[in-house]
Design a protein around this motif. Structure first.
Motif, PDB file in Angstrom:
ATOM      1  N   ALA A 158      29.281  40.055  49.155  1.00  0.00           N
ATOM      2  CA  ALA A 158      29.713  39.006  50.073  1.00  0.00           C
ATOM      3  C   ALA A 158      31.231  38.878  50.072  1.00  0.00           C
ATOM      4  N   SER A 159      31.840  38.975  48.913  1.00  0.00           N
ATOM      5  CA  SER A 159      33.304  38.927  48.894  1.00  0.00           C
ATOM      6  C   SER A 159      33.848  39.388  47.556  1.00  0.00           C
ATOM      7  N   VAL A 160      35.062  39.892  47.610  1.00  0.00           N
ATOM      8  CA  VAL A 160      35.789  40.297  46.412  1.00  0.00           C
ATOM      9  C   VAL A 160      37.186  39.690  46.510  1.00  0.00           C
ATOM     10  N   LEU A 161      37.571  38.931  45.519  1.00  0.00           N
ATOM     11  CA  LEU A 161      38.907  38.328  45.506  1.00  0.00           C
ATOM     12  C   LEU A 161      39.530  38.499  44.131  1.00  0.00           C
ATOM     13  N   ARG A 162      40.834  38.756  44.105  1.00  0.00           N
ATOM     14  CA  ARG A 162      41.507  38.824  42.810  1.00  0.00           C
ATOM     15  C   ARG A 162      41.758  37.414  42.275  1.00  0.00           C
ATOM     16  N   VAL A 163      41.831  37.311  40.969  1.00  0.00           N
ATOM     17  CA  VAL A 163      42.118  36.038  40.302  1.00  0.00           C
ATOM     18  C   VAL A 163      43.418  36.233  39.530  1.00  0.00           C
ATOM     19  N   GLU A 164      44.395  35.363  39.775  1.00  0.00           N
ATOM     20  CA  GLU A 164      45.712  35.521  39.154  1.00  0.00           C
ATOM     21  C   GLU A 164      46.164  34.219  38.498  1.00  0.00           C
ATOM     22  N   GLY A 165      47.232  34.320  37.740  1.00  0.00           N
ATOM     23  CA  GLY A 165      47.921  33.114  37.271  1.00  0.00           C
ATOM     24  C   GLY A 165      47.264  32.389  36.122  1.00  0.00           C
ATOM     25  N   GLY A 166      46.330  33.012  35.464  1.00  0.00           N
ATOM     26  CA  GLY A 166      45.718  32.356  34.317  1.00  0.00           C
ATOM     27  C   GLY A 166      45.581  33.318  33.170  1.00  0.00           C
ATOM     28  N   ALA A 167      44.963  32.884  32.126  1.00  0.00           N
ATOM     29  CA  ALA A 167      44.730  33.770  30.988  1.00  0.00           C
ATOM     30  C   ALA A 167      43.719  34.838  31.402  1.00  0.00           C
ATOM     31  N   GLY A 168      43.939  36.058  30.925  1.00  0.00           N
ATOM     32  CA  GLY A 168      43.049  37.161  31.296  1.00  0.00           C
ATOM     33  C   GLY A 168      41.775  37.150  30.511  1.00  0.00           C
TER      34      GLY A 168
END
Lengths: 436, 436
Positions: free
Chosen positions: B426-436
């Protein structure tokens, strides 16, 4: 000066900031050389006492001296970096340096705020640069944007959180519900507050920075003595709770405003705690961070955010200035000199427009609100909201006004304090950053 | 040049930004003269067609011309201001100007991102200044801090919201739950989106700005072609709702990172939509505002916030550059030239470390999660959270990974799409700005 030789630096002071300057000069040496076109070289480091342990610094120990004056007088010194602080002997050293044509990079907010005019005059006399990015808001590139980027615009207001210690304390009070004393204790334990926190909590540090910001933003000369100053030791847990109920938080703000009076344009500069709406960009600035909100006619609102203190962040700002001063030395150019042509009159605090949040302990009997409201009306101060809580002997009225001159608001509070039905005035706080 | 004469400007273009430049030059004339030390004077204004109504502009109508080339070739022109946009004829005009020693102030991000090297070379050849503060993040003083203030520090990452149109759309989707099409329609009606929004929503505009920012931050040359670019038209209301559940919001980010590879230091530059935690300073940047978050080794985190577009805010940045260029002309000095000594290799997107938020429609039967989790394990991608919703024929899996190379994450998604039990991704989004 040929670009094959190095640019030689005299460092005055080797405490928290100075030692980080030494470290960065070492760590970034290759990059700095590439950016400047010549290597930077430390000619000497003036300290108060020799023999203190500085073994961890990547520097030749023979560079240390206690004779600052001889160091800055040396012919082979191009740029003098002052991170000693205080008025004297820093002022004499910097005047001597500038008059001799040596560019100065300083982090000394107190000196700039008290006697910046003398330093600028010495710089003009000697044809030298005077840089002081680190004096306000530590690492945040703020003075250069004000000195240069916004020079095609007209700044109307600067509102800043420029003291990390008090912001840490107020953020902690907001988060935990702690009182001032408890939050100060925590700040001291964590190293955010000094053993004697007076300069921070009473707003002296912020007032010096406010004077520097106002001078740059409005092209006029403002000194620390021109700044209305009120500390934040009186902010209570109750005030913070009341702020929350209003959708606000409390910050120690410096506010510099351009205005117009009957005799032409004016400037007002003040430092005091204030409630600001949580929706204001400054409300979210937590911990010991600094941020400065600038409003300009064409640019609109701008905000600059970052670490306002600490050895390494402050050293970053010092290094940026060193690069600029060194480049100018190599190319034989100069930074824009002081711009104070506007010569604006300083408006007294009484003429500043603001809002008050007033918390009163009152006797609970019929007619109290009518009497209290009458006092506001007499002073032509319009009331925005009233909240009443408690009963009988322990009633409390919290009144928030619309915008009015500070003098009228202060006179209202004075008149309230003389009413029989007012047992005490629990607190008075200004409200800023929202609709009037 | 004597300071008694004026500094003469050729303005190329008189649209939204150009006409505000003309107005500000008029409104601020006295202040600009005081700041520069000489008056600014418009020598001519090149437009595509004469006769368009410009009666409201405070300027002599005889200054308009359709012959830009003759205007910039005039001996009495000191500074050329280009607000036409696009690659040609702007490039030819600016190269001609710079080679002839005329300083250039431009807002042309596309040209700088595609062929900045040629412009910088022409500036060096002619001994002229090239200023372009207005090309990125409109009114926000950002390029000068990167070009100068942070030159004593090492920038490690720049993360920015540099496109106002898409930020308005995403802020609106976050606030109202609207889908992309609906939010775009609102943005178009309110004038935040152009009739053809491709350059904004597909990230071309942000990619050009990312290239400029990365070049300045890392002292290397990055062009638009080096930037990985993914638009935000695929962001759905469901993605935004899922972001909220995770305590995040979605922003179109430009991310420029310094890194190190086996063959030395590298840079990676990408533009794509990403989930970021609400606690991140960029998360609160609403409406059409821009903000750029800079991380530097010594300074720590910094943020610059303000209006990224609009005629008047952009004109503020142009005017600031005009003042700097004019001052340099009068004092015979020059701005720091291009700094690209670092010559960093561009790292492909596959090597960037990021996290993925993957939303899958799956068949609901025993073993589905085991099979899906196995695919992640095969690609050495670690799963941070899994949420499963719905039943039977309509089950949904939402998986958020830990940090991994983008290539491994993309390969995981590709492998998942080939599973029988996965009905659709349905969707793929990157996640940024936090702890990995």
């Amino acid at each position: 000066m040929s670009s094959t030789r190095s640019v030689r630096l005299a460092l005055l002071g080797c405490g928290t900031v100075g030692s980080e300057v030494v470290r960065l000069l070492h760590e970034q040496a290759a990059d700095l050389t590439a950016r400047i076109g010549a290597p930077l070289e430390l000619a000497g480091i003036a300290v108060r006492r020799l023999g203190r342990e500085r073994g961890d610094l990547p520097v030749d120990p023979s560079l240390f001296t206690t004779d600052a004056l001889s160091l800055i007088k040396r012919d082979d010194v191009d740029v003098v970096i002052e991170v000693v602080g205080g008025i004297e002997p820093a002022r004499s050293w910097l005047i001597e340096s500038l008059r001799a044509g040596k560019s100065v990079v300083t982090a000394n907010k107190a000196l700039l705020a008290e006697d910046g005019g003398t330093l600028h005059a010495a710089a003009a006399e000697g044809g030298a640069d005077l840089y002081y990015e680190a004096s306000v808001a530590g690492a945040i590139p703020l003075l250069r944007p004000l000195r240069e980027s916004l020079h095609g615009d007209r700044v109307t207001q600067v509102t800043g959180i420029v003291n990390g210690t008090t912001n840490f304390i107020l953020s902690s009070m907001a988060a935990t519900g702690a009182g001032f004393d408890e939050a100060l204790e925590e700040a001291t334990e964590l190293g955010y507050a000094e053993a004697d926190p007076t300069a921070d909590v009473e707003g002296f540090d912020a007032a010096a920075k406010a004077a520097i910001l106002a001078s740059l933003a409005f092209h006029t000369r403002v000194t620390a003595a021109d700044v209305f100053r009120e500390g934040m030791t009186g902010v209570t847990a109750g005030d913070m709770a009341s702020a929350k109920e209003m959708g606000c938080t409390i910050k120690l703000l410096c506010i510099a405003q351009r205005g117009s009076g009957v005799e032409g344009d004016t400037v007002s500069v003040r430092v005091h705690p204030a409630m600001i709406p949580l929706s204001h960009p400054l409300a979210g600035v937590g911990d010991a961070f600094n941020a400065v909100f600038v409003e300009a006619e064409a640019a609109g609102p701008l905000m600059f955010y970052g670490r306002g203190a600490g050895g390494r962040p402050t050293a970053s700002a010092v290094l940026g200035d060193i690069v600029a001063a060194a480049r100018n030395k190599l190319t034989g150019t100069r930074a824009p000199s002081e711009s104070n042509y506007a010569s604006l009159a300083v408006r007294p605090i009484g003429e500043s427009m603001t809002r008050y949040h007033i918390s009163l302990d009152v006797a609970e009997r019929p007619g109290v609100l009518a009497t209290v409201a009458g006092v506001f009306a007499q002073h032509e101060v319009s009331i925005a909201t009233v909240r009443q809580s408690g009963r009988e002997d322990d009633a409390k009225l919290v009144i928030v006004t619309h915008s009015a001159p500070d003098a009228a608001l202060a006179a209202t509070v004075e008149a309230l304090s003389r009413l029989d039905i007012v047992r005490s005035i629990a607190s008075v706080l200004r409200v800023e950053g929202g609709a009037g």
